[in-house]
Scaffold this motif. Structure first.
Motif, PDB file in Angstrom:
ATOM      1  N   VAL A 222     -11.982  -7.929  -0.629  1.00 59.78           N
ATOM      2  CA  VAL A 222     -10.704  -8.288  -0.008  1.00 59.78           C
ATOM      3  C   VAL A 222     -10.126  -9.522  -0.693  1.00 59.78           C
ATOM      4  O   VAL A 222      -8.923  -9.597  -0.973  1.00 59.78           O
ATOM      5  CB  VAL A 222     -10.893  -8.537   1.509  1.00 59.78           C
ATOM      6  CG1 VAL A 222      -9.595  -8.975   2.136  1.00 59.78           C
ATOM      7  CG2 VAL A 222     -11.413  -7.292   2.174  1.00 59.78           C
ATOM      8  N   VAL A 223     -11.005 -10.502  -0.995  1.00 58.37           N
ATOM      9  CA  VAL A 223     -10.547 -11.707  -1.677  1.00 58.37           C
ATOM     10  C   VAL A 223      -9.907 -11.339  -3.017  1.00 58.37           C
ATOM     11  O   VAL A 223      -8.826 -11.822  -3.362  1.00 58.37           O
ATOM     12  CB  VAL A 223     -11.732 -12.680  -1.869  1.00 58.37           C
ATOM     13  CG1 VAL A 223     -11.347 -13.814  -2.783  1.00 58.37           C
ATOM     14  CG2 VAL A 223     -12.185 -13.215  -0.531  1.00 58.37           C
ATOM     15  N   VAL A 224     -10.584 -10.437  -3.759  1.00 55.27           N
ATOM     16  CA  VAL A 224     -10.023 -10.016  -5.042  1.00 55.27           C
ATOM     17  C   VAL A 224      -8.679  -9.329  -4.832  1.00 55.27           C
ATOM     18  O   VAL A 224      -7.722  -9.554  -5.589  1.00 55.27           O
ATOM     19  CB  VAL A 224     -11.012  -9.084  -5.781  1.00 55.27           C
ATOM     20  CG1 VAL A 224     -10.389  -8.524  -7.037  1.00 55.27           C
ATOM     21  CG2 VAL A 224     -12.275  -9.837  -6.127  1.00 55.27           C
ATOM     22  N   GLY A 225      -8.597  -8.505  -3.783  1.00 53.69           N
ATOM     23  CA  GLY A 225      -7.337  -7.833  -3.491  1.00 53.69           C
ATOM     24  C   GLY A 225      -6.209  -8.815  -3.222  1.00 53.69           C
ATOM     25  O   GLY A 225      -5.097  -8.672  -3.743  1.00 53.69           O
ATOM     26  N   VAL A 226      -6.512  -9.850  -2.427  1.00 48.63           N
ATOM     27  CA  VAL A 226      -5.493 -10.865  -2.118  1.00 48.63           C
ATOM     28  C   VAL A 226      -5.075 -11.592  -3.392  1.00 48.63           C
ATOM     29  O   VAL A 226      -3.888 -11.854  -3.625  1.00 48.63           O
ATOM     30  CB  VAL A 226      -6.043 -11.861  -1.075  1.00 48.63           C
ATOM     31  CG1 VAL A 226      -5.099 -13.024  -0.893  1.00 48.63           C
ATOM     32  CG2 VAL A 226      -6.265 -11.167   0.245  1.00 48.63           C
ATOM     33  N   LEU A 227      -6.044 -11.869  -4.240  1.00 48.71           N
ATOM     34  CA  LEU A 227      -5.751 -12.517  -5.522  1.00 48.71           C
ATOM     35  C   LEU A 227      -4.781 -11.659  -6.336  1.00 48.71           C
ATOM     36  O   LEU A 227      -3.814 -12.152  -6.924  1.00 48.71           O
ATOM     37  CB  LEU A 227      -7.061 -12.706  -6.287  1.00 48.71           C
ATOM     38  CG  LEU A 227      -6.969 -13.376  -7.645  1.00 48.71           C
ATOM     39  CD1 LEU A 227      -6.737 -14.849  -7.438  1.00 48.71           C
ATOM     40  CD2 LEU A 227      -8.230 -13.147  -8.444  1.00 48.71           C
ATOM     41  N   LEU A 228      -5.037 -10.332  -6.320  1.00 48.44           N
ATOM     42  CA  LEU A 228      -4.207  -9.437  -7.134  1.00 48.44           C
ATOM     43  C   LEU A 228      -2.786  -9.336  -6.593  1.00 48.44           C
ATOM     44  O   LEU A 228      -1.848  -9.131  -7.368  1.00 48.44           O
ATOM     45  CB  LEU A 228      -4.853  -8.056  -7.206  1.00 48.44           C
ATOM     46  CG  LEU A 228      -6.141  -8.022  -8.032  1.00 48.44           C
ATOM     47  CD1 LEU A 228      -6.738  -6.640  -8.010  1.00 48.44           C
ATOM     48  CD2 LEU A 228      -5.887  -8.455  -9.454  1.00 48.44           C
ATOM     49  N   VAL A 229      -2.632  -9.477  -5.273  1.00 50.22           N
ATOM     50  CA  VAL A 229      -1.274  -9.470  -4.717  1.00 50.22           C
ATOM     51  C   VAL A 229      -0.453 -10.576  -5.387  1.00 50.22           C
ATOM     52  O   VAL A 229       0.692 -10.362  -5.802  1.00 50.22           O
ATOM     53  CB  VAL A 229      -1.301  -9.665  -3.188  1.00 50.22           C
ATOM     54  CG1 VAL A 229       0.095  -9.893  -2.660  1.00 50.22           C
ATOM     55  CG2 VAL A 229      -1.917  -8.461  -2.522  1.00 50.22           C
ATOM     56  N   GLY A 230      -1.071 -11.764  -5.511  1.00 49.76           N
ATOM     57  CA  GLY A 230      -0.382 -12.867  -6.172  1.00 49.76           C
ATOM     58  C   GLY A 230      -0.087 -12.547  -7.628  1.00 49.76           C
ATOM     59  O   GLY A 230       1.007 -12.818  -8.133  1.00 49.76           O
ATOM     60  N   THR A 231      -1.069 -11.944  -8.311  1.00 49.74           N
ATOM     61  CA  THR A 231      -0.880 -11.570  -9.712  1.00 49.74           C
ATOM     62  C   THR A 231       0.337 -10.669  -9.868  1.00 49.74           C
ATOM     63  O   THR A 231       1.168 -10.862 -10.761  1.00 49.74           O
ATOM     64  CB  THR A 231      -2.138 -10.831 -10.213  1.00 49.74           C
ATOM     65  OG1 THR A 231      -3.264 -11.633  -9.938  1.00 49.74           O
ATOM     66  CG2 THR A 231      -2.060 -10.545 -11.686  1.00 49.74           C
ATOM     67  N   VAL A 232       0.421  -9.677  -8.974  1.00 49.63           N
ATOM     68  CA  VAL A 232       1.530  -8.726  -9.049  1.00 49.63           C
ATOM     69  C   VAL A 232       2.865  -9.417  -8.778  1.00 49.63           C
ATOM     70  O   VAL A 232       3.861  -9.174  -9.476  1.00 49.63           O
ATOM     71  CB  VAL A 232       1.291  -7.566  -8.060  1.00 49.63           C
ATOM     72  CG1 VAL A 232       2.540  -6.743  -7.875  1.00 49.63           C
ATOM     73  CG2 VAL A 232       0.166  -6.697  -8.550  1.00 49.63           C
ATOM     74  N   ALA A 233       2.871 -10.310  -7.765  1.00 50.37           N
ATOM     75  CA  ALA A 233       4.122 -11.005  -7.440  1.00 50.37           C
ATOM     76  C   ALA A 233       4.618 -11.784  -8.659  1.00 50.37           C
ATOM     77  O   ALA A 233       5.804 -11.742  -9.006  1.00 50.37           O
ATOM     78  CB  ALA A 233       3.897 -11.938  -6.257  1.00 50.37           C
ATOM     79  N   LEU A 234       3.698 -12.468  -9.330  1.00 44.59           N
ATOM     80  CA  LEU A 234       4.066 -13.257 -10.502  1.00 44.59           C
ATOM     81  C   LEU A 234       4.602 -12.355 -11.614  1.00 44.59           C
ATOM     82  O   LEU A 234       5.619 -12.660 -12.257  1.00 44.59           O
ATOM     83  CB  LEU A 234       2.828 -14.026 -10.972  1.00 44.59           C
ATOM     84  CG  LEU A 234       3.012 -15.108 -12.006  1.00 44.59           C
ATOM     85  CD1 LEU A 234       4.000 -16.130 -11.492  1.00 44.59           C
ATOM     86  CD2 LEU A 234       1.675 -15.779 -12.296  1.00 44.59           C
TER      87      LEU A 234
END
Lengths: 312, 663
Positions: free
Chosen positions: A97-109
């Motif tokens: 889940v932590v990795v998933g949350v991290l990726l949300v930020g990656t995608v937003a950027l």
């Protein structure tokens, strides 16, 4: 729940200082005076006071992307055990889940980079996503390696197991996984040798190219969001390698100890990373996959080795 | 009870045919769309009844030239009826506003109704004959639908040819497998087939034939070649139905075979399923990440997702013999969750692609852009679908991949070296797939919807009509719903597998029994909302004091942004990736530099052309097709038009027959 909010507040206060420390260490090592460790905070104040510019054809993504990035950074700070390891029963601190949350930020950027419609933003976004795609196997297999000894991918349980058996931190399996994870974190947070955070040379930019068209508070959120991600991930590495001083119960004194040790851990790791960066040259973009493939192999070795050690 | 459901579906099919044939032209789309949606809803209800244990049998006494056939959905079949029915209903509503030209013809509406019903009947079949009849009906009706726009584009014909060949190959292999199996068991009822499993040579043959047959229908590498051809050429609601519903029947077949018909502890079978699944997942997403045709991209992403489902099936059957029943069950649940998640987001994405195609006339991402302000509903729903396909948190895709990863990391055991090696590799493959999917869908969304329009069509796009928007919104809502309340989908999947309701936890979360892993998306969303509040407050307060200022151009590195063509395109976005995976993708690149006539050091124009081909197609299919064509050409020499040759042929044939008879 209280501890989570404490973590978030502390991290918001600390991460700009962490970046300040890193820049200051770098400046001193390069023989410059440096701007002082408070400079990131001053930058943020300046950016919030300025109005953002809006070019024709720009959509709501330009304003929403930075907010999503910062929220995912805050969420990371809340989910990763930084101050203490008391897990709330309903909030999963599962590493996937932590990795998933991290990726949300990656995608937003990445979407912010594309939205401006300039070649630079697209270039940065493309490189950023390519690196993110290649980092993913390392991250997940490293998570797998960490979860094998205790049979769970919940971070608080992993950290608790490490506090109870400190020798396991130095076990070869754990070291392999940590090295792999560290390389992945460097790539994910756009640090050397994958990306040079202070470059504006078009051939080498990744992170900077994406934020090129943002200004004012948009840029402030983007900066703060990236710092939070860096802080949270460095904090994660710190928690996993030096799990001492973490609060194991919700009480003022352990929490205070936890905050202080967190600050020390971050300062040490930040200074170490900054020192390392001075002596590292940035890799050519097309040599980055080799580095990441290497880290993937380390992570894979960590998993298979952990099965072997369990059998023995 | 379920027999009534199937009867209602058949009655609705008859009604749909009548309506499609007789309704006046201007009402045809609305009426037919509603009746087809009715078939879908009846499918959902029948599936639900089958899942909740309200069994029923519908025996059709004569199906000449065969004996009676039985339709009686089991819980597993009911699950697929549910998914297919839901996809069908959404697509039917969407198609009311979408169909135009040949897709609005009588033939197309009849074919659509038959196609949807046939898919339901496949899942409802309780014996081999019914299954095969429905399977072939589904293949034929879908071929008709793929052929819809053949008069407009020549590529449709070639795509249909590929599709027809592959789908008949699939039928042939399934027929072969079931024939061997039925001969072994002496019955055509699934229940009897399931009872007689042995690891004989015949059952091995049946397993391989059935697996290949279902893999061909599901679009598993190397039998995937029809997907990237048929999906782009079919009308979008048909692509959505084919990708979100039809290929799932291949998965249904694979689950049926591995868990009921041919249960076996043999490692090679599990490894075979796991291997083709892994290969498909990685190869599919790799091709998708470099594709610039949006529907081709989605088609390859289907191969990827189906690959993950096969990976889950393979992992489950690999784990079961080693006593990890909980983990094996979880892997199967993950497979069914992937089925649901993929149905939800792929419907959204294909319908969204249809919306784009209708509004701009373009399928090529390199010619799109700037649609976010022109088509707000399409862009929001496509965005949600893309988040689901990229398996980001709070969507259905994330939940499914999370359960899959949990089952994989708990599966690798110390009992067995094969597990200790395959599970980490499988996790790595799933992770690489997830990473590339992220990149693929950021590209698809970012290039199509953000930045400035790259063509005339894209700059004049307009939002789709109401019925299309309804279809899109419902599909996108299901992507979020399945992600936010995964307890519901997990309990449905567990029922389908006969596992009971064990894995669902309070507040709609998941609590995986025996694995000690929990996931609660609801509280996570709440926490995110709590954290976003101060950020938004600060933003709004700052916006009050300092509103945004419009400028002619932001930075652009100091250069005026002359032409929209100077933006990054889908091709350039994927360029680093296609370079990194050069060896597997083998792109062909031509760079033509034209020098100025006055001085050869001045470059006048640079032309860059890149062609991406499918390695399996060029290395595996084209040689085979070449051999067949050569044999065909050689056979032509037999027919030379001389009567004495033909007389000689019949004389020789007669002699051969006599010899065979006397032997």
């Amino acid at each position: 729940m209280v501890l989570l909010l404490v973590q978030v507040v502390v991290m918001v206060a600390l991460t700009p200082l962490l970046v300040g420390v890193m820049r200051q260490v770098r400046s001193r090592l390069e023989g410059r005076a440096g701007a002082g460790i408070l400079q990131p905070w001053r930058d943020l104040r300046k950016l919030f006071a300025k109005e953002p510019l809006r070019a024709p054809g720009i959509s709501w993504v330009q304003a929403a992307g930075p907010v999503v990035l910062v929220t995912s950074g805050l969420l990371l700070c809340a989910l990763i055990p930084l101050v203490g390891t008391v897990a709330s029963p309903l909030l999963t601190d599962d590493l996937f889940v932590v990795v998933g949350v991290l990726l949300v930020g990656t995608v937003a950027l990445a979407l912010v980079g594309l939205d401006a419609g300039s070649a630079f933003g697209g270039m940065g976004s493309s490189r950023h996503m390519t690196i993110a795609a290649l980092v993913e196997p390392t991250v997940l297999v490293a998570v797998y390696a960490l979860s094998v000894p205790i049979g769970s991918s919940a971070l608080s349980r992993i950290v608790n197991a490490r506090i109870e058996a400190p020798a396991s931190v130095a076990a070869p399996v754990s070291l392999l996984a940590m090295v792999a994870l560290a390389i992945a974190v460097m790539a994910e947070t756009s640090r050397m040798p994958v990306d040079n955070p202070s470059t504006h040379l078009e051939l080498t930019m990744v992170h900077e190219a994406m934020v090129l068209e943002s200004s004012g508070r948009d840029l402030a959120w983007l900066e703060l969001g990236s710092w939070l991600r860096l802080g949270a991930l460095l904090g994660l590495i710190g928690t996993l390698t030096l799990p001492w001083g973490m609060a194991v119960e919700v009480a003022p004194v352990p929490a205070l100890v936890g905050v202080v040790t967190l600050a020390v851990r971050l300062a040490v790791l930040g200074a170490l990373l900054a020192t390392l960066e001075v002596f590292l040259a940035k890799l050519r973009l097309f040599r980055v996959p080799e580095l990441l493939a290497g880290s993937f192999v380390l992570a894979l070795l960590a998993v298979t080795a952990s099965y072997l050690t369990v059998t023995v | 009870m379920t027999d009534t459901g199937v009867r209602i579906q058949l009655a609705l099919l008859a009604l749909a045919v009548v309506v499609a044939l007789l309704a006046p032209v201007h009402r045809r789309a609305l009426l037919s769309g509603l009746v087809v949606a009715g078939i879908g809803i009846a499918g959902v209800l029948t599936g639900w009844l089958a899942l909740t244990g309200h069994a029923g049998r519908l025996t059709i006494p004569v199906a000449l030239p065969f004996g009676p056939v039985t339709l009686s959905p089991a819980p597993l079949g009911g699950f697929f009826m549910l998914v297919i029915g839901a996809v069908g209903a959404v697509c039917a509503v969407y198609s009311v506003g979408y169909v135009h030209g040949p897709a609005a013809s009588r033939t197309s509406w009849v074919a659509l109704a038959v196609f949807l019903t046939a898919m339901q009947l496949v899942a409802a079949s309780a014996d081999v004959v019914a299954f095969l009849l429905a399977w072939e009906l589904m293949a034929l009706s879908s071929t008709v639908l793929v052929l819809t726009e053949h008069a407009h584009r020549a590529t449709v014909r070639s795509a249909t040819l590929w599709y027809a060949a592959m789908t008949q190959l699939s039928f042939f292999l399934v027929l072969l497998g079931f024939a061997v199996l039925s001969a072994e068991a002496g019955s055509t009822q699934f229940a009897d087939l399931a009872a007689s499993h042995v690891d004989s040579a015949a059952s091995n043959l049946a397993f391989v034939a059935l697996l290949l047959g279902f893999a061909a229908k599901a679009g598993i590498v190397p039998l995937h070649v029809w997907l990237p051809r048929a999906h782009p050429e079919a009308p979008s609601h048909v692509s959505a139905l084919m990708s979100a519903a039809m290929v799932k029947l291949g998965v249904y077949g694979a689950v049926l075979v591995t868990t009921q018909l041919l249960v076996s502890a043999s490692t090679w079978r599990s490894l075979l399923v796991l291997g083709v699944g892994t290969l498909s997942a990685v190869y599919g997403i790799l091709q998708a990440s470099v594709a610039s045709d949006i529907k081709r991209l989605l088609a390859f992403s289907t191969t990827e997702n189906i690959g993950l489902m096969f990976l889950a099936i393979g992992a489950s059957s690999l784990l079961r013999p080693y006593g990890s029943t909980d983990v094996a069950d979880t892997a199967l649940v993950a497979c069914l969750l992937l089925v649901m998640a993929h149905a939800a987001f792929k419907t959204t994405l294909f319908l969204g692609a249809g919306s784009i195609l209708r509004a701009t006339g373009e399928r090529d991402l390199d010619l799109l852009g700037g649609l976010v302000s022109r088509m707000p509903v399409t862009s929001a729903t496509f965005g949600i679908g893309a988040l689901g396909a990229a398996a980001l948190p709070l969507t259905a895709g994330f939940v499914a991949e999370w359960v899959l990863l949990q089952s994989l990391i708990h599966g690798g055991g110390t009992q067995n070296r094969i597990l200790a090696i395959t599970m980490p590799v499988a996790v790595g493959a799933v992770a690489l797939t997830a990473g590339l999917a992220l990149m693929t869908f950021v590209k698809a969304y970012g290039i199509a919807f953000l930045a400035r329009p790259r063509s005339e069509g894209a700059s004049q796009a307009q939002e789709s009509p109401t019925s299309m928007r309804v279809g899109l919104v419902v599909a996108a809502a299901s992507v979020l719903g399945l992600g936010l309340v995964p307890g519901l989908s997990v309990s449905v999947a567990s029922r389908a597998l006969g596992l009971g309701d064990a894995a669902a936890a309070g507040s709609g979360g998941i609590d995986l029994v025996g694995l000690g892993a929990t996931l609660h998306p609801g509280p996570l969303l709440l926490l995110a909302l709590v954290l976003v509040v101060p950020v938004v407050v600060v933003s709004v307060a700052a916006a009050r004091r300092r509103p945004r200022r419009d400028v002619d151009l932001a930075w652009g590195s100091g250069g005026v942004r002359v032409s929209p063509r100077m933006q990054y395109t889908a091709t350039s976005y994927a360029e680093p990736l296609s370079r990194i995976f050069d060896d597997s993708l083998r792109p062909e690149r031509d760079v033509v530099v034209t020098h100025s006539s006055e001085a050869r050091y001045l470059v006048e124009r640079i032309q860059y052309r890149q062609r991406l081909s499918d390695v399996f197609e060029s290395r595996l299919y084209l040689p085979v097709i070449g051999v067949i064509e050569r044999v065909g050409a050689a056979a032509k020499n037999l027919q030379n038009g001389k009567i004495n040759f033909y007389l000689a042929y019949s004389f020789v044939a007669f002699l051969v027959v006599l010899m065979v008879v006397t032997l």
